[in-house]
Design a protein around this motif. Structure first.
Motif, PDB file in Angstrom:
ATOM      1  N   PHE B   5      -6.111  20.821  25.662  1.00  0.00           N
ATOM      2  CA  PHE B   5      -7.072  21.572  26.469  1.00  0.00           C
ATOM      3  C   PHE B   5      -8.437  20.921  26.428  1.00  0.00           C
ATOM      4  O   PHE B   5      -8.811  20.275  25.456  1.00  0.00           O
ATOM      5  N   ASP B   6      -9.160  21.136  27.498  1.00  0.00           N
ATOM      6  CA  ASP B   6     -10.510  20.603  27.568  1.00  0.00           C
ATOM      7  C   ASP B   6     -11.450  21.454  26.721  1.00  0.00           C
ATOM      8  O   ASP B   6     -11.256  22.661  26.604  1.00  0.00           O
ATOM      9  N   LYS B   7     -12.463  20.806  26.159  1.00  0.00           N
ATOM     10  CA  LYS B   7     -13.396  21.561  25.313  1.00  0.00           C
ATOM     11  C   LYS B   7     -14.219  22.565  26.121  1.00  0.00           C
ATOM     12  O   LYS B   7     -14.849  23.456  25.566  1.00  0.00           O
ATOM     13  N   THR B   8     -14.204  22.397  27.444  1.00  0.00           N
ATOM     14  CA  THR B   8     -14.947  23.345  28.283  1.00  0.00           C
ATOM     15  C   THR B   8     -14.023  24.389  28.920  1.00  0.00           C
ATOM     16  O   THR B   8     -14.455  25.176  29.766  1.00  0.00           O
ATOM     17  N   ASP B   9     -12.759  24.365  28.506  1.00  0.00           N
ATOM     18  CA  ASP B   9     -11.787  25.316  29.077  1.00  0.00           C
ATOM     19  C   ASP B   9     -11.986  26.688  28.440  1.00  0.00           C
ATOM     20  O   ASP B   9     -11.576  26.933  27.310  1.00  0.00           O
ATOM     21  N   ASP B  10     -12.599  27.578  29.195  1.00  0.00           N
ATOM     22  CA  ASP B  10     -12.950  28.866  28.579  1.00  0.00           C
ATOM     23  C   ASP B  10     -11.842  29.909  28.709  1.00  0.00           C
ATOM     24  O   ASP B  10     -12.063  31.101  28.520  1.00  0.00           O
ATOM     25  N   SER B  11     -10.621  29.420  28.988  1.00  0.00           N
ATOM     26  CA  SER B  11      -9.500  30.369  29.025  1.00  0.00           C
ATOM     27  C   SER B  11      -8.757  30.414  27.694  1.00  0.00           C
ATOM     28  O   SER B  11      -7.849  31.213  27.516  1.00  0.00           O
ATOM     29  N   VAL B  12      -9.125  29.537  26.752  1.00  0.00           N
ATOM     30  CA  VAL B  12      -8.305  29.424  25.538  1.00  0.00           C
ATOM     31  C   VAL B  12      -8.722  30.425  24.463  1.00  0.00           C
ATOM     32  O   VAL B  12      -9.876  30.847  24.378  1.00  0.00           O
ATOM     33  N   VAL B  13      -7.724  30.776  23.667  1.00  0.00           N
ATOM     34  CA  VAL B  13      -7.970  31.504  22.423  1.00  0.00           C
ATOM     35  C   VAL B  13      -8.127  30.439  21.341  1.00  0.00           C
ATOM     36  O   VAL B  13      -7.258  29.566  21.206  1.00  0.00           O
ATOM     37  N   VAL B  14      -9.228  30.470  20.613  1.00  0.00           N
ATOM     38  CA  VAL B  14      -9.414  29.525  19.511  1.00  0.00           C
ATOM     39  C   VAL B  14      -9.072  30.232  18.208  1.00  0.00           C
ATOM     40  O   VAL B  14      -9.570  31.331  17.940  1.00  0.00           O
ATOM     41  N   ILE B  15      -8.210  29.592  17.413  1.00  0.00           N
ATOM     42  CA  ILE B  15      -7.838  30.139  16.111  1.00  0.00           C
ATOM     43  C   ILE B  15      -8.321  29.166  15.040  1.00  0.00           C
ATOM     44  O   ILE B  15      -8.057  27.961  15.122  1.00  0.00           O
ATOM     45  N   ILE B  16      -9.028  29.692  14.058  1.00  0.00           N
ATOM     46  CA  ILE B  16      -9.553  28.853  12.972  1.00  0.00           C
ATOM     47  C   ILE B  16      -8.615  28.980  11.776  1.00  0.00           C
ATOM     48  O   ILE B  16      -8.516  30.037  11.156  1.00  0.00           O
ATOM     49  N   GLY B  17      -7.907  27.884  11.454  1.00  0.00           N
ATOM     50  CA  GLY B  17      -6.976  27.896  10.327  1.00  0.00           C
ATOM     51  C   GLY B  17      -5.539  28.026  10.810  1.00  0.00           C
ATOM     52  O   GLY B  17      -5.255  28.705  11.815  1.00  0.00           O
ATOM     53  N   THR B  18      -4.627  27.373  10.112  1.00  0.00           N
ATOM     54  CA  THR B  18      -3.216  27.329  10.543  1.00  0.00           C
ATOM     55  C   THR B  18      -2.271  27.777   9.427  1.00  0.00           C
ATOM     56  O   THR B  18      -1.140  27.313   9.331  1.00  0.00           O
ATOM     57  N   GLY B  19      -2.743  28.662   8.540  1.00  0.00           N
ATOM     58  CA  GLY B  19      -1.917  29.113   7.416  1.00  0.00           C
ATOM     59  C   GLY B  19      -1.002  30.254   7.802  1.00  0.00           C
ATOM     60  O   GLY B  19      -0.500  30.336   8.938  1.00  0.00           O
ATOM     61  N   ALA B  20      -0.789  31.151   6.847  1.00  0.00           N
ATOM     62  CA  ALA B  20       0.123  32.266   7.065  1.00  0.00           C
ATOM     63  C   ALA B  20      -0.317  33.084   8.276  1.00  0.00           C
ATOM     64  O   ALA B  20       0.487  33.427   9.150  1.00  0.00           O
ATOM     65  N   GLY B  21      -1.604  33.409   8.342  1.00  0.00           N
ATOM     66  CA  GLY B  21      -2.106  34.218   9.445  1.00  0.00           C
ATOM     67  C   GLY B  21      -2.283  33.384  10.709  1.00  0.00           C
ATOM     68  O   GLY B  21      -1.675  33.672  11.754  1.00  0.00           O
ATOM     69  N   GLY B  22      -3.099  32.351  10.633  1.00  0.00           N
ATOM     70  CA  GLY B  22      -3.444  31.563  11.815  1.00  0.00           C
ATOM     71  C   GLY B  22      -2.270  30.815  12.415  1.00  0.00           C
ATOM     72  O   GLY B  22      -2.129  30.741  13.642  1.00  0.00           O
ATOM     73  N   GLY B  23      -1.430  30.249  11.564  1.00  0.00           N
ATOM     74  CA  GLY B  23      -0.289  29.471  12.067  1.00  0.00           C
ATOM     75  C   GLY B  23       0.699  30.337  12.821  1.00  0.00           C
ATOM     76  O   GLY B  23       1.215  29.951  13.877  1.00  0.00           O
ATOM     77  N   VAL B  24       0.947  31.519  12.293  1.00  0.00           N
ATOM     78  CA  VAL B  24       1.894  32.434  12.943  1.00  0.00           C
ATOM     79  C   VAL B  24       1.295  32.983  14.238  1.00  0.00           C
ATOM     80  O   VAL B  24       1.944  33.007  15.287  1.00  0.00           O
ATOM     81  N   LEU B  25       0.045  33.388  14.171  1.00  0.00           N
ATOM     82  CA  LEU B  25      -0.609  33.919  15.372  1.00  0.00           C
ATOM     83  C   LEU B  25      -0.580  32.879  16.503  1.00  0.00           C
ATOM     84  O   LEU B  25      -0.295  33.207  17.662  1.00  0.00           O
ATOM     85  N   ALA B  26      -0.865  31.615  16.151  1.00  0.00           N
ATOM     86  CA  ALA B  26      -0.903  30.557  17.168  1.00  0.00           C
ATOM     87  C   ALA B  26       0.447  30.437  17.869  1.00  0.00           C
ATOM     88  O   ALA B  26       0.530  30.381  19.105  1.00  0.00           O
ATOM     89  N   ASN B  27       1.503  30.407  17.079  1.00  0.00           N
ATOM     90  CA  ASN B  27       2.836  30.276  17.687  1.00  0.00           C
ATOM     91  C   ASN B  27       3.194  31.510  18.504  1.00  0.00           C
ATOM     92  O   ASN B  27       3.696  31.399  19.637  1.00  0.00           O
ATOM     93  N   GLU B  28       2.946  32.672  17.950  1.00  0.00           N
ATOM     94  CA  GLU B  28       3.312  33.908  18.655  1.00  0.00           C
ATOM     95  C   GLU B  28       2.597  34.002  20.002  1.00  0.00           C
ATOM     96  O   GLU B  28       3.192  34.396  21.007  1.00  0.00           O
ATOM     97  N   LEU B  29       1.320  33.635  20.023  1.00  0.00           N
ATOM     98  CA  LEU B  29       0.587  33.666  21.296  1.00  0.00           C
ATOM     99  C   LEU B  29       1.128  32.607  22.250  1.00  0.00           C
ATOM    100  O   LEU B  29       1.319  32.855  23.442  1.00  0.00           O
TER     101      LEU B  29
END
Ligand SMILES: Cc1cc2nc3c(=O)[nH]c(=O)nc-3n(C[C@H](O)[C@H](O)[C@H](O)COP(=O)(O)OP(=O)(O)OC[C@H]3O[C@@H](n4cnc5c(N)ncnc54)[C@H](O)[C@@H]3O)c2cc1C
Ligand code: SF4
Lengths: 175, 523
Positions: B5-29
C-alpha cells in the motif's frame, strides 16, 4: 577464547622451571598462567599473570563446582585480559589483595581455605568490581558449551530429532 | 487495492505490532477484505532461523531496547534494565511463548463483584463476560489447535511432568494433566506434531507450536490485503484537527522516518510499548498522551504473580527434555478466600536449560548454596506459578524522560510493587509447590523469585465507564473513535490463566467489530 596454548606441551617440571607455583594450584610465569598439571595454560595479553591467577581463583570461589576444571574458569574470565579492561581489573584485584593483607595474609591466593577467601568476598560483595565479575560469570561460565556435559545438560536437540525417541519420558523411578 | 500500500493510502487500517494481538487481528481483517498495513519493530525469523541455544536465541529475538525499572519487585534489583522478557520480531512474543492456552474462569471476568473491595487494589469488572467470549474462545482454540479442546488429544507427559503429576496426586490433587497447549499432539493445520525438542522458549523449529509468525501473518499476506513492514519502529501516532487519528510516524530499518496515513490505528505493541506509544504521542490537544483523559494509560500494570519452585532429587529427571511447559495442576485456581487471598493460581511445569537456570535460579546468588543446587541440575524438576495479581494504580508504565532510545524517544519505566494479596498467594503457592516435590522425596526444594515479566497486562485497560479505563468493550479507546488497542494491555484484570488465548480471542472479536463498523461506514 584461547586457554590452551603451546605451553600445554610442557611437562610439569618444565613449567615450574619457567614460573612460580602459586598456592592455589597455578603456575604463574612471566607472561602466562597455567595449571600445575600443564593441562591448560593461558598467555597474557594485557593483565599481569598474578592478576589472572587471582581472578581465576576468585571466579571459582564465587561459583565453586568441584567437578569443573580450572581451565573453564580461566576461559570465563579471559575476557578481562584486554587493554580496555586492564585498569579496572588490576585495581579490583589489588583491592581484593588489600583486604587479604589486612587480615594478615600475603595475598588472596595465599589463603588456604575457601571459607576464608569467601569471607573476604562477602566483605566486598557490594562493590562494583565484585558485581561485575560475578555478573559476567553467569554467562561466562555457564554458557560455555564445554561445561554443559559436566552438569548433564545436553544442549541443542533439533539436529537429533528432539527427544521424542530419545528419552523425553524415560524416567524410571516414579512408582 | 492490493498490498503493498501507498503511504498516502488513507483507506488502510494500521496495526502496530504483529504478536498475539496484532498478528491475529491483521490476518482476521485481511481475510475479511480489509486493507491492513502492519508495522513491526523487529525482523522476520522463521523456524529455520530459530536456534536451540538459550542466550543466542535471546539475542536473536528478545526486545533489548533500553527500559528502566522501579518499585520493590526483585526484578528491579536483579534485572534493572530488563523488566520484561518479550520479543521484538514478526510474530512478537508468540515466537517465545510456551503455548499454555487456558480460558478465564467465568468469575474472573467480574473480579470486583466476586472478590469485593480489596484495599489498595484498583479492581474492576470487565465490561464483557464469559458467555460473550465463549464463541471467540472456541475460534481461538481452533486457530491455535489447542490440545484437550475440540477433538484434539493431550500431549504426552515428559519426565518433568511425571514427577510433578505423581507428587500432586500424592497430595490429593486431581486436576492434573498435560495442559491445554497450542502445541500439536498430532499433525494439525499443516503443521507437524511436537518432537519434544525442549526449546519452546527459543522458537519451535518444527512449527509444532503455534506462532503468528508462521501462521496468521503469511496467511494474511496471501490474501493480498495485508502488508507487513518489518524493522519499522513506530515513534508516535498523529491526529488531525478533528481529534481523530490520521496516521503513524515510524523509522524504517535504515533510520529513515516515514508517515503512514490511516483510516484506523490499532496499537498492539505489548503492555509496555503500547502505553509508551500513546504517552509519546502527546500533543497540545492531548497533553497527557493520546486516549488518556482518564489518566489510566500506563496504570494498573499486571504481570501475574509468578515465581518458580525447583526440586532436587537423588535420581535424574532431565527436565530440559520435552516441552518446556509440559503440564498443569489446576486445583488451586479457584477463588477461595479461606486460603488468605482472593483469586487463584495455576502450577505449571517448567524446564530451563543450564544457562538460564544459572541466570534465574537465584539472581545475584553465589557461593556453595547456589552452586550445589546447579551441581544437581540433572536431578532437578521445575514448576512455575501463574496467579492473578492485583491491579494497582501505582504499578505503572511511565515515560522516563532521562533515558532515550536509539531514536531519541523517552523509554518506558516499569514500576511494580507486590500487593499484600500477591505475597500471600505466592507464599501459599511456594508451600504447595515445595510439598509436591517433598512428596516425591526431594532432597532440597528452592522457591525461586519471579523472572522478568513474560505476561505483561493491563496498561490500557477495558472499562464500561470512560473514567475507569482506556478502552471500551471492543478495545476502542474511549477518547478517539478510530483508535484501538489490540493486545494484552486491554486486560481489565489478569485472571489466573496464561493470557494469550484470551488476547487472541479478543483480537478475533475485535476484527469482527472493526470490519462491521467499516462496512457500516462508521469508521
Ligand atoms: C518465555 C515466554 C513464555 C510464555 N509462555 C506463555 C504461555 O505458555 N501461555 C500464554 O498464554 N502466554 C505465554 N507467554 C506470554 C505471551 O507470549 C504474551 O502474553 C503475548 O505474546 C502478548 O501478546 P501481545 O500482542 O500483547 O504482545 P507481543 O506478542 O509481545 O507483540 C508485540 C509486538 O509489538 C512490537 N512492537 C512493540 N513496540 C513497537 C513499536 N513501537 N513499533 C513497532 N512494533 C512494535 C514488538 O516488537 C512485538 O513484536 C509467554 C511469554 C514468554 C516471554
Ligand atoms: S518441545 Fe515441541 S513445541 Fe517445544 S520446541 Fe520442541 S517440538 Fe516445538
Amino acid at each position: 577464547m584461547t586457554i590452551k596454548t603451546d605451553l600445554k606441551g610442557l611437562t610439569r617440571r618444565q613449567l615450574l622451571s619457567r614460573g612460580a607455583a602459586a598456592g592455589a594450584g597455578f603456575v604463574i610465569g612471566t607472561n602466562f598462567v597455567s595449571g600445575q598439571d600443564a593441562a591448560w595454560a593461558t598467555e597474557m595479553n594485557a593483565l599481569k599473570p598474578d592478576t589472572m591467577a587471582t581472578l581465576i581463583q576468585m571466579a571459582r570461589d564465587i561459583y565453586p563446582h568441584d567437578k569443573v576444571a580450572d581451565e573453564f574458569y580461566a576461559a570465563a574470565v579471559k575476557g578481562y585480559d584486554v587493554p580496555d579492561a586492564v585498569d579496572d581489573t588490576e585495581a579490583g584485584i589489588e583491592m581484593l589483595n588489600g583486604v587479604a593483607r589486612g587480615k594478615g595474609y600475603g595475598s588472596y591466593l595465599d589463603i588456604g581455605w575457601e571459607r576464608d577467601r569467601v569471607d573476604i568476598l562477602r566483605s566486598i560483595e557490594d562493590s562494583a568490581f565484585f558485581q561485575k565479575i560475578r555478573g559476567g560469570l553467569v554467562t561466562g561460565l555457564y554458557n560455555q558449551k564445554a561445561v554443559w556435559p559436566i552438569f548433564g545438560y545436553e544442549g541443542e536437540s533439533y539436529s537429533q530429532g528432539g527427544y521424542i525417541n530419545r528419552g523425553f519420558d524415560d524416567i524410571t523411578w516414579i512408582g | 487495492m492490493a498490498a503493498p500500500f501507498d503511504k498516502t493510502d488513507d483507506s488502510v487500517v494500521v496495526i502496530i505490532g504483529t504478536g498475539a494481538g496484532g498478528g491475529v487481528l491483521a490476518n482476521e481483517l485481511a481475510q475479511k477484505g480489509v486493507s491492513v498495513v502492519s508495522l513491526e519493530a523487529g525482523g522476520r525469523y522463521l523456524p529455520e532461523d530459530y536456534v536451540n541455544d538459550e542466550w543466542e536465541s535471546f539475542g536473536q529475538l528478545a526486545w533489548l531496547d533500553p527500559r528502566t525499572t522501579s518499585g520493590d519487585w526483585r526484578v528491579s534489583r536483579d534485572f534493572s534494565g530488563l523488566p520484561a522478557w518479550i520479543v521484538k520480531a514478526v510474530g512478537g512474543t508468540t515466537t517465545h511463548w510456551a503455548g499454555a492456552s487456558l480460558r478465564f474462569q467465568d468469575h474472573e471476568w467480574k473480579a470486583k463483584t466476586n472478590y469485593g473491595a480489596v484495599q489498595g487494589a484498583n479492581l474492576l469488572d470487565w465490561p464483557i463476560d464469559a458467555a460473550e467470549m465463549a464463541p471467540y474462545y472456541e475460534k481461538a482454540e481452533t486457530k491455535l489447535g489447542v490440545t484437550r479442546t475440540g477433538d484434539r488429544t493431550g500431549l504426552p507427559g515428559n519426565n518433568n511432568f511425571k514427577v510433578f503429576e505423581a507428587g500432586a496426586k500424592k497430595l490429593g490433587y486431581n486436576d492434573v494433566h498435560t495442559g491445554r497447549m497450542a502445541i500439536n499432539s498430532s499433525e494439525y493445520d499443516g503443521r507437524m506434531a511436537c518432537q519434544q525438542t525442549g526449546f519452546c522458549f527459543q522458537g519451535c523449529k518444527w512449527g509444532a507450536k503455534w506462532s503468528s509468525a508462521y501462521t496468521d501473518i503469511p496467511r494474511g499476506e496471501a490474501t493480498g490485503n495485508l502488508e507487513v513492514r518489518d524493522r519499522c519502529h513506530v515513534l508516535r501516532i498523529e491526529h488531525g484537527a478533528d481529534g481523530r487519528v490520521n496516521g503513524v510516524v515510524y523509522m524504517d530499518k535504515d533510520g529513515v522516518e516515514h508517515k503512514q496515513v490511516a483510516r484506523v490505528v490499532c496499537v498492539a505493541g505489548n503492555s509496555i510499548e503500547s502505553p509508551r506509544i500513546l504517552l509519546n504521542s502527546a500533543t497540545a490537544m492531548y497533553p497527557d498522551g493520546m486516549a488518556n483523559s482518564s489518566g489510566q494509560v500506563g496504570r494498573n500494570y499486571m504481570r501475574h504473580l509468578t515465581g518458580s519452585v525447583y526440586g532436587i532429587f537423588d535420581k535424574p529427571v532431565k527436565m530440559w527434555r520435552g516441552t518446556t511447559m509440559a503440564g498443569i495442576m489446576q486445583d488451586e485456581v479457584r477463588h477461595d478466600p479461606a486460603r488468605g487471598f482472593v483469586g487463584g493460581y495455576e502450577l505449571e511445569t517448567l524446564g530451563l536449560g543450564l544457562p538460564f537456570m544459572a541466570a534465574f535460579l537465584d539472581p545475584g546468588g553465589w557461593g556453595r548454596e547456589f552452586t550445589t543446587a546447579l551441581d544437581s541440575y540433572e536431578n532437578m524438576a521445575g514448576m512455575w506459578i501463574v496467579g492473578e495479581d492485583m491491579p494497582q494504580e501505582t504499578n505503572r508504565v511511565t515515560l522516563n524522560m532521562d533515558v532515550k532510545d536509539q531514536f531519541g524517544m523517552p523509554v518506558a519505566n516499569v514500576h511494580y510493587s507486590d500487593h499484600a494479596n500477591d505475597r500471600a498467594m505466592r507464599d501459599h503457592a511456594f508451600g504447595r509447590g515445595q510439598a509436591i516435590y517433598d512428596a516425591m522425596g526431594a532432597t532440597r526444594t528452592l522457591p525461586t523469585p519471579p523472572y522478568p515479566s513474560t505476561h505483561n497486562l493491563g496498561t490500557n485497560r477495558m472499562s464500561e465507564n470512560p473514567r475507569d479505563g482506556v478502552v471500551n468493550r471492543n478495545g476502542r479507546t474511549h477518547d478517539i473513535e478510530n483508535l484501538f488497542v489490540s493486545d494484552g494491555s486491554q486486560f481489565t484484570t489478569g485472571a489466573a490463566e496464561n493470557p494469550t488465548l484470551t488476547i487472541v480471542a479478543l483480537a478475533i472479536r475485535q476484527a469482527d467489530h472493526i470490519a462491521a463498523e467499516l462496512g457500516r461506514g462508521n469508521l
